[in-house]
Design an enzyme around this catalytic site. Structure first.
Site, short mmCIF file in Angstrom:
data_model
loop_
_atom_site.label_atom_id
_atom_site.label_comp_id
_atom_site.label_asym_id
_atom_site.label_seq_id
_atom_site.Cartn_x
_atom_site.Cartn_y
_atom_site.Cartn_z
CD1 TRP A 115 -2.40 -2.08 1.66
CD2 TRP A 115 -2.87 -0.95 -0.10
NE1 TRP A 115 -3.59 -2.79 1.01
CE2 TRP A 115 -3.93 -2.25 -0.23
CE3 TRP A 115 -3.33 -0.04 -1.29
CZ2 TRP A 115 -5.02 -2.49 -1.26
CZ3 TRP A 115 -4.13 -0.53 -2.27
CH2 TRP A 115 -4.98 -1.60 -2.12
CG ASP A 121 -3.62 4.09 3.88
OD1 ASP A 121 -4.66 3.98 4.26
OD2 ASP A 121 -3.30 3.41 2.63
CE LYS A 155 -9.24 -2.95 2.98
NZ LYS A 155 -8.27 -1.96 2.47
#
Ligand SMILES: *Cc1c(COP(=O)(O)O)cnc(C)c1O
Length: 360
Positions: free
Chosen positions: A102, A172, A196
């Site tokens: 990511w 993030d 999530k």
């Protein structure tokens, strides 16, 4: 209905109590005669739903009053470009920490807008740890410092907050937001996709310090300018109304559970059950450095990867679903977000013991 435990990395498990309430309110929200899905986003009913969601999130996370909370769309992926477009503020470079897939994606997107200084990377050990801050080469001229505090695919979590002086810190937090208390005041901007650890896909939450709003570079699309959304209370365009409603129910559930400090205790317990077993076993293995083992996403391997598909098949037969690791890293991954009950982790460990006993 068969009883299952869902270990998906995202979209992921939601609290049963939230789904039950959503079912009960599906056709008629609080006597309005309508489903939340059918309401005008500017009507008083939905304004109340969105207002409470924001207030509850502020209370849960202790968000200071000089921060805006934005309910956006476009996923964390859109933030990969919104951040440089808005936060460069005339500067030409930004610092990024590289700890896995990511952060790599965030870096690749930022490179379209500025010089990216990779301040530190864990590539040397295949992204199985996070470099400590003493090894970071930060640029004092950087517009901001970006890091991925939990690498969802690799299972690497950073439990400390980087120190960046006057340079805004950007994180993030897609896969661990709300799993433990965070000192928001240390950050310039925090973002997270909802699917999530918050709620359904389609909602992206941005928490941004007010002084960072309003300096988007020329040519920035209106929808990619934080000011557009801040000035219109996230209602410049039609927001993802149903996703905001469900997220709001999750916030109320978290408050009932005792808030984020209480959730952190449960998350430590759940992750401990799984990692302790992995470490004690000679059959399974966790590749991640102990100090960076994610409490939310637990990747592990079997001694013989030829048994992977059998493991997954038998797990499924035991009601333990979506344990296959990401295709880029292989092996297994158990995502154990806030909504995964302790019984789910116990059931997984029991199954793993049984599989080890019969196939080890
Ligand atoms: C899932 C995830 C993303 C991507 O989210 P989208 O909503 O698909 O854009 C980005 N960063 C992290 C850490 C993630 O877990």
């Amino acid at each position: 209905m068969t009883h299952i435990f869902n270990f998906s990395a995202g979209p992921a498990v939601l609290p049963k109590a939230v789904l039950t309430q959503a079912r009960d309110e599906l056709m008629d929200w609080h006597g309005s005669g309508m489903s939340v899905m059918e309401m005008s986003h500017r009507g008083k009913e939905f304004m109340q739903i969105a207002g409470e969601a924001e207030a509850d999130l502020r209370e849960l996370m202790g968000i200071p009053s000089n921060y805006k909370v934005l309910f956006l769309q476009g996923g964390a992926h859109s933030q990969f470009s919104m951040i440089p477009l808005n936060l460069l503020r005339g500067r030409t470079s930004a610092d990024y920490l590289e700890t896995g897939i990511w952060s790599q994606k965030a870096i690749a997107e930022a490179m379209r807008y500025c010089d990216v200084n990779v301040a530190a990377s864990s590539k040397d050990q295949n992204y199985t740890y996070a470099p400590t801050q003493s090894s970071w080469a930060l640029n004092p001229e950087a517009a901001y410092v970006h890091y991925t505090s939990n690498e969802t695919i690799g299972g690497v979590e950073i439990f400390w907050t980087p120190e960046t002086g006057d340079v805004p810190l950007v994180a993030d937090m897609s896969s661990h937001i709300l799993s433990r208390p965070i000192d928001i005041s240390r950050y310039g901007l925090i973002y997270a996709g909802a699917q999530k650890n918050i709620g359904p896909a389609g909602l992206t939450i941005v928490i941004i310090r007010e002084d960072l709003i309003g300096a988007a570079q020329g040519g920035t699309p209106t929808m990619f300018d934080y000011k557009t959304h801040a000035d219109h209370d996230s209602m410049y365009n039609t927001p993802p109304t149903y996703a905001i409603y469900i997220a709001g129910l999750v916030f109320k559930w978290l408050k009932q559970m005792g808030g984020l400090a209480a959730m952190e205790k449960i998350n430590i317990l759940k992750a401990g059950l799984l990692y302790d077993y992995l470490d004690a076993s000679g059959f399974y293995h966790s590749p991640i450095a102990p100090e960076n083992r994610s409490r939310m996403n637990v990747p592990f391997t079997l001694k013989d990867s030829a048994q992977d598909s059998l493991f997954l098949k038998q797990a499924q037969a035991h009601g333990l679903l979506q344990l296959k690791g990401h295709k880029l890293v292989g092996g297994m991954r158990a995502s154990i977000y806030n909504a995964m009950p302790v019984e789910g982790v116990n059931a997984l460990v029991q199954f793993m013991q049984e599989f080890e006993r019969t196939h080890g």
